[in-house]
Design a protein around this motif. Structure first.
Motif, PDB file in Angstrom:
ATOM      1  N   PHE A   1       0.463  -1.095  -0.220  1.00 26.53           N
ATOM      2  CA  PHE A   1      -0.065  -0.050   0.192  1.00 26.53           C
ATOM      3  C   PHE A   1       1.404   1.225  -0.350  1.00 26.53           C
ATOM      4  O   PHE A   1       2.219   1.320   0.367  1.00 26.53           O
ATOM      5  CB  PHE A   1      -0.856   0.263   1.402  1.00 26.53           C
ATOM      6  N   LYS A   2       0.848   2.567   0.086  1.00 22.24           N
ATOM      7  CA  LYS A   2       1.028   3.772   0.044  1.00 22.24           C
ATOM      8  C   LYS A   2      -0.367   4.555   0.981  1.00 22.24           C
ATOM      9  O   LYS A   2      -0.620   4.738   0.708  1.00 22.24           O
ATOM     10  CB  LYS A   2       0.407   4.487  -1.692  1.00 22.24           C
ATOM     11  N   SER A   3       1.108   4.589   1.735  1.00 20.07           N
ATOM     12  CA  SER A   3       0.350   6.214   2.999  1.00 20.07           C
ATOM     13  C   SER A   3       0.817   7.304   2.378  1.00 20.07           C
ATOM     14  O   SER A   3       0.833   7.646   1.745  1.00 20.07           O
ATOM     15  CB  SER A   3       1.466   5.132   4.522  1.00 20.07           C
ATOM     16  N   LYS A   4       0.230   7.781   3.510  1.00 20.36           N
ATOM     17  CA  LYS A   4      -0.034   9.023   3.057  1.00 20.36           C
ATOM     18  C   LYS A   4       1.495   9.979   3.146  1.00 20.36           C
ATOM     19  O   LYS A   4       1.308  10.779   2.356  1.00 20.36           O
ATOM     20  CB  LYS A   4      -0.564  10.160   3.770  1.00 20.36           C
TER      21      LYS A   4
ATOM     22  N   ILE B   1       6.263  -3.098  17.047  1.00 20.48           N
ATOM     23  CA  ILE B   1       7.501  -4.263  16.862  1.00 20.48           C
ATOM     24  C   ILE B   1       7.126  -3.595  15.134  1.00 20.48           C
ATOM     25  O   ILE B   1       7.860  -4.121  14.103  1.00 20.48           O
ATOM     26  CB  ILE B   1       7.236  -5.546  17.045  1.00 20.48           C
ATOM     27  N   ALA B   2       6.458  -2.952  14.316  1.00 17.23           N
ATOM     28  CA  ALA B   2       5.385  -3.109  12.973  1.00 17.23           C
ATOM     29  C   ALA B   2       6.159  -1.760  12.683  1.00 17.23           C
ATOM     30  O   ALA B   2       6.542  -0.276  13.803  1.00 17.23           O
ATOM     31  CB  ALA B   2       3.999  -2.196  13.189  1.00 17.23           C
ATOM     32  N   LYS B   3       7.025  -1.579  11.993  1.00 20.55           N
ATOM     33  CA  LYS B   3       7.047  -0.500  11.162  1.00 20.55           C
ATOM     34  C   LYS B   3       6.508   0.434  10.052  1.00 20.55           C
ATOM     35  O   LYS B   3       6.810   1.271   9.864  1.00 20.55           O
ATOM     36  CB  LYS B   3       8.861  -1.096  10.286  1.00 20.55           C
ATOM     37  N   THR B   4       5.365   0.151   9.617  1.00 24.97           N
ATOM     38  CA  THR B   4       4.236   0.284   8.817  1.00 24.97           C
ATOM     39  C   THR B   4       3.307   0.488   9.127  1.00 24.97           C
ATOM     40  O   THR B   4       2.907   0.070  10.522  1.00 24.97           O
ATOM     41  CB  THR B   4       4.758  -0.496   7.425  1.00 24.97           C
ATOM     42  N   ASN B   5       2.179   1.231   9.024  1.00 27.97           N
ATOM     43  CA  ASN B   5       0.946   1.850   9.632  1.00 27.97           C
ATOM     44  C   ASN B   5       0.313   0.711   9.285  1.00 27.97           C
ATOM     45  O   ASN B   5      -0.832   0.036   9.497  1.00 27.97           O
ATOM     46  CB  ASN B   5       0.229   2.611   8.523  1.00 27.97           C
ATOM     47  N   ARG B   6       0.273  -0.550   8.518  1.00 32.23           N
ATOM     48  CA  ARG B   6      -0.648  -2.307   8.628  1.00 32.23           C
ATOM     49  C   ARG B   6       0.552  -3.196   8.909  1.00 32.23           C
ATOM     50  O   ARG B   6       1.656  -3.252   8.047  1.00 32.23           O
ATOM     51  CB  ARG B   6      -0.574  -2.243   7.119  1.00 32.23           C
ATOM     52  N   ALA B   7      -0.435  -4.180   9.010  1.00 34.29           N
ATOM     53  CA  ALA B   7       0.360  -4.939   9.456  1.00 34.29           C
ATOM     54  C   ALA B   7      -0.491  -6.461   9.036  1.00 34.29           C
ATOM     55  O   ALA B   7      -1.746  -6.495   8.859  1.00 34.29           O
ATOM     56  CB  ALA B   7       0.679  -5.233  10.889  1.00 34.29           C
ATOM     57  N   LEU B   8       0.494  -7.634   8.757  1.00 37.78           N
ATOM     58  CA  LEU B   8      -0.175  -8.941   8.220  1.00 37.78           C
ATOM     59  C   LEU B   8      -0.112 -10.215   9.874  1.00 37.78           C
ATOM     60  O   LEU B   8       1.327  -9.752  10.298  1.00 37.78           O
ATOM     61  CB  LEU B   8       0.576 -10.050   6.966  1.00 37.78           C
ATOM     62  N   LYS B   9      -1.159 -10.260  10.117  1.00 40.39           N
ATOM     63  CA  LYS B   9      -0.893 -10.990  11.596  1.00 40.39           C
ATOM     64  C   LYS B   9      -1.627 -12.462  11.371  1.00 40.39           C
ATOM     65  O   LYS B   9      -2.505 -12.265  10.854  1.00 40.39           O
ATOM     66  CB  LYS B   9      -1.460 -10.392  12.862  1.00 40.39           C
ATOM     67  N   PRO B  10      -1.032 -13.695  11.002  1.00 46.06           N
ATOM     68  CA  PRO B  10      -1.535 -14.915  10.922  1.00 46.06           C
ATOM     69  C   PRO B  10      -3.024 -15.068  13.375  1.00 46.06           C
ATOM     70  O   PRO B  10      -1.982 -14.924  13.744  1.00 46.06           O
ATOM     71  CB  PRO B  10      -0.676 -16.207  11.760  1.00 46.06           C
ATOM     72  N   MET B  11      -4.061 -15.816  12.120  1.00 42.94           N
ATOM     73  CA  MET B  11      -4.494 -16.027  13.198  1.00 42.94           C
ATOM     74  C   MET B  11      -5.107 -16.986  13.081  1.00 42.94           C
ATOM     75  O   MET B  11      -5.415 -17.307  11.794  1.00 42.94           O
ATOM     76  CB  MET B  11      -6.141 -14.466  12.981  1.00 42.94           C
TER      77      MET B  11
ATOM     78  N   GLN C   1     -12.473   1.471   0.988  1.00 39.09           N
ATOM     79  CA  GLN C   1     -12.807   0.706   1.975  1.00 39.09           C
ATOM     80  C   GLN C   1     -12.218   0.539   2.682  1.00 39.09           C
ATOM     81  O   GLN C   1     -12.098   0.471   3.817  1.00 39.09           O
ATOM     82  CB  GLN C   1     -13.956  -0.183   0.885  1.00 39.09           C
ATOM     83  N   ILE C   2     -11.287  -0.196   2.150  1.00 37.37           N
ATOM     84  CA  ILE C   2      -9.648  -0.855   3.194  1.00 37.37           C
ATOM     85  C   ILE C   2      -9.610   0.040   3.619  1.00 37.37           C
ATOM     86  O   ILE C   2      -9.050  -0.574   5.408  1.00 37.37           O
ATOM     87  CB  ILE C   2      -8.736  -1.270   2.016  1.00 37.37           C
ATOM     88  N   GLU C   3      -8.948   1.004   3.523  1.00 37.08           N
ATOM     89  CA  GLU C   3      -8.031   2.506   4.393  1.00 37.08           C
ATOM     90  C   GLU C   3      -9.023   2.310   5.710  1.00 37.08           C
ATOM     91  O   GLU C   3      -8.876   2.648   6.140  1.00 37.08           O
ATOM     92  CB  GLU C   3      -8.153   3.919   3.787  1.00 37.08           C
ATOM     93  N   ALA C   4     -10.570   2.490   5.503  1.00 38.06           N
ATOM     94  CA  ALA C   4     -11.382   3.125   6.257  1.00 38.06           C
ATOM     95  C   ALA C   4     -11.568   1.911   7.731  1.00 38.06           C
ATOM     96  O   ALA C   4     -11.472   2.119   8.650  1.00 38.06           O
ATOM     97  CB  ALA C   4     -12.653   3.626   5.560  1.00 38.06           C
TER      98      ALA C   4
END
Length: 306
Positions: free
Chosen positions: A20-23, A67-77, A223-226
């Motif tokens: 993704f692209k952040s602002k 621990i996160a470097k970006t605004n979004r993260a993927l986590k196994p759940m 939608q994803i961002e919101a």
């Protein structure tokens, strides 16, 4: 309803696909892949994912800034939320939490607090399965439902996907589904498990011929961002972004997917519909009869001539 999904990409490919692209950044960023907390279970690529299995879920990094470097993260759940009040073995709560209905999500004793507490997430999948039961037959016919792909891409043929990623252009490959969901962190006696539920809603005329429920799919970046922005978009506003998606593609698949132990790529392979098979069979049968009649007729003519 959503009871089976498929996701065969590797961890690295999923990170690229969710870029993704952040602002404040001009290039595409890949979300962090956070450590698992699921009693030793981790994500395993599969064409037939069932509840209680672990899959990557996209979330805001707001609660993981350490621990996160970006605004979004993927986590196994784990698929299927464990109720916060449950005690003892996590597998023994006996509640069906694979899906949560959007109609009563705010008033639900289970989902309401999770929603208001910022537990919004996005379940990543290549597609999901749904079964159709006809009046004439009690046999359930499975279908594979997925996002529309480019003309040269076949969802059941990975060799056609041409998956690539660059920071300048982002992900150029198979288009994934982004299903809105809720997640919760369950803790008991030192055990920590992250689990999620897929939000469902009434089907529109895109899928109501197949099933009266469908997952809430986010098909635009807005939608994803919101949905992920739990710090600036409140629950009511986020829910307003959830609407039955109109652009979906599907095809019939073999009943091998009915067995949850079958995980191979045979699960999402396209098969001809029974109607098509009957039509073709009828066509070739009539052609064969017509050919036989013509040959007999020609033979009779020759006999008469001789």
């Amino acid at each position: 309803m959503c009871g089976r999904t498929g996701l065969s990409l590797s961890k690295e490919q999923i990170q690229c696909a969710c870029s993704f692209k952040s602002k404040d950044c001009d290039v595409y960023q890949k979300p962090d892949w956070l450590p698992e907390h699921n009693v030793g279970k981790d994500y395993i690529p599969s064409y037939n994912i069932t509840p209680t299995e672990v899959t990557p879920v996209l979330i805001s990094s707001s609660k993981f800034k350490h621990i996160a470097k970006t605004n979004r993260a993927l986590k196994p759940m784990m698929w299927g939320i464990i109720p916060p009040w449950h005690k003892g073995d996590y597998k023994s709560h006996n509640l069906s939490t694979n899906n949560c209905r959007i109609e009563n999500i705010k008033t639900s004793k289970l989902y309401g607090p999770i929603l208001s507490g910022g537990g919004r997430c996005i379940i990543i999948a290549e597609g999901f399965y749904e079964w159709q039961t006809t009046v004439k037959s009690k046999i359930k016919q499975p279908f594979y439902i997925y996002a529309p792909q480019d003309s040269n891409v076949k969802i059941d043929d990975p060799s056609s996907w041409n998956n690539t990623f660059t920071e300048e252009e982002g992900w150029r490959g198979i288009k994934l589904l982004h299903m809105a969901g809720l997640y919760h962190t369950w803790q008991a006696e030192g055990t920590i498990i992250y689990s999620y539920s897929v939000i469902t809603m009434e089907s529109n005329n895109t899928l109501d011929w197949l099933h009266h429920r469908m997952p809430a799919i986010l098909d635009t970046q807005e939608q994803i961002e919101a949905w992920l922005d739990i710090d600036h978009v409140d629950a009511d506003k986020a829910l307003s972004y959830l609407n039955p998606v109109k652009l979906l593609t599907w095809h019939q698949v073999s009943t091998v997917v009915n067995n949850s132990k079958n995980k191979s790529d045979n699960c999402n392979k396209r098969i001809e519909s029974k109607t098509t098979q009957k039509t073709l069979k009828s066509f070739f049968t009539k052609s064969a009869k017509r050919k036989s009649t013509e040959e007999t007729s020609e033979g009779s003519k020759k006999i008469k001539t001789e």
